[in-house]
Design an enzyme around this catalytic site. Structure first.
Site, short mmCIF file in Angstrom:
data_model
loop_
_atom_site.label_atom_id
_atom_site.label_comp_id
_atom_site.label_asym_id
_atom_site.label_seq_id
_atom_site.Cartn_x
_atom_site.Cartn_y
_atom_site.Cartn_z
CG ASP A 9 -5.11 -10.09 3.21
OD1 ASP A 9 -4.81 -10.57 2.09
OD2 ASP A 9 -4.81 -8.93 3.55
CG HIS A 11 -6.60 -5.32 1.77
ND1 HIS A 11 -6.10 -6.28 2.63
CD2 HIS A 11 -7.76 -4.86 2.31
CE1 HIS A 11 -6.93 -6.38 3.67
NE2 HIS A 11 -7.93 -5.55 3.50
CG ASP A 63 -2.88 -8.40 0.65
OD1 ASP A 63 -2.17 -8.74 1.60
OD2 ASP A 63 -3.91 -7.69 0.77
CG HIS A 75 -1.98 -1.03 1.22
ND1 HIS A 75 -2.85 -1.20 0.16
CD2 HIS A 75 -2.28 -2.00 2.13
CE1 HIS A 75 -3.66 -2.23 0.44
NE2 HIS A 75 -3.33 -2.73 1.62
ZN LIG Z 1 -4.21 -7.24 2.64
#
Ligand SMILES: [Zn+2]
Length: 308
Positions: A245, A164, A162, A125
């Protein structure tokens, strides 16, 4: 040929406030799963401390200095609503960068077939000049740049499973056709980016999944979008942002993968790496917040890497 595991006790010293999902116990759970005869053949090394300047491969010098200044002498600094630093965060962040760079060196020189970095904090991120989503420096992006600048690998593919979207990695390579970024992730979900329509200069491939999707939709996204994109790119190295995740147990998202899906995705990427780049795969841990799901998934991922 062996699989290299990069680890370091300093990754446990990046502390987060009580109740924060990105916590040192994640790595304790991962290492407990690797404390098994299946993993006796792993080559294990401590992650080296990267030079501070390494971070400027993908971040502005002013941003790198601002993070250094934000490290507290005690307690926590809150960098944004989700992202904090503790006294041990600086060394952990530099060793996470060092793990990625050392992993690239090991596969580039043939010391290892492939490599996995069991690192914290995560990185995908972190944008050029913005920390967010538990991430300070974008270690996978820095590893891609290192493969190019140190080892002359012209084309680096980053695959991010991931749950996200890796907005930071996408941001850093948005207009750079020498790096492919391909991601599966849940939408809608933090950080909000990752629509299929976000394509950069034709080097960005987003395959968003919907809440409730599972193995079938994930594997279809890989087969239909991610794997063809990576193959067509003819990469000189494949780097994986390996967050776990999207596991069905994870509390931060609603995708229902199991550990076999991560092993399957690993195997498919190894097939492409065998075809185009002598099997060179470097994987760095990103998210994964259920301890059992993370431990089982990372073990399945590493077990697959060890088949090289
Ligand atoms: Zn994540």
């Amino acid at each position: 040929m062996t699989t290299l595991l990069l680890h370091h006790a300093a990754f446990l010293e990046h502390l987060t406030p009580v109740g924060h999902p990105e916590r040192p116990d994640r790595l304790r759970a991962l290492h407990s799963a690797l404390d098994h005869a299946d993993f006796a053949a792993l080559s294990r090394e401590e992650a080296p401390l990267a030079e501070v300047e390494s971070a400027t491969a993908t971040h502005t010098p002013a941003y790198v200095e601002a993070i250094r200044q934000a490290i507290p002498d005690e307690g926590f600094t809150r960098i944004d609503a989700d992202t904090t630093a503790s006294p041990g965060s600086w060394e952990a962040a530099l060793r996470a960068i060092g793990a990625g760079m050392r992993a690239v060196d090991a596969v580039a020189t043939g010391q290892a077939a492939n490599a996995f970095g069991a690192v914290r904090p995560p990185g995908h991120h972190a944008e050029e000049a913005t920390a967010m989503g538990f991430c300070l420096f974008n270690s996978i992006a820095i590893a891609a740049r290192h493969a190019q600048s140190k080892h002359g690998m012209e084309r680096a593919a980053i695959v991010d499973w991931d749950v996200h979207h890796g907005n930071g990695t996408q941001d850093i390579f948005w207009s750079d056709p020498s790096v492919l970024y391909a991601s599966t992730h849940q939408m809608p979900l933090f950080p909000g980016t990752g629509a299929a329509s976000e394509t950069g200069v034709g080097n960005i491939f987003n395959a968003p999944l919907s809440p409730g999707d599972g193995s079938e939709e994930f594997r279809a996204a890989f087969e239909d979008r991610i794997l063809p994109a990576v193959s067509n790119f003819k990469p000189d190295i494949i780097l994986i942002s390996a967050g776990f995740d999207a596991h069905f147990r994870d509390p931060l998202a609603q995708i229902n993968l199991n550990e076999a899906d991560f092993a399957w995705a690993t195997a498919r990427l190894m097939d492409i790496a065998d075809k185009f780049c002598a099997g060179r795969v470097v994987s760095l841990l990103e998210g994964g917040y259920d301890l059992k799901g993370l431990a089982a998934s990372s073990a399945a991922h590493i077990r697959q890497l060890m088949t090289a």
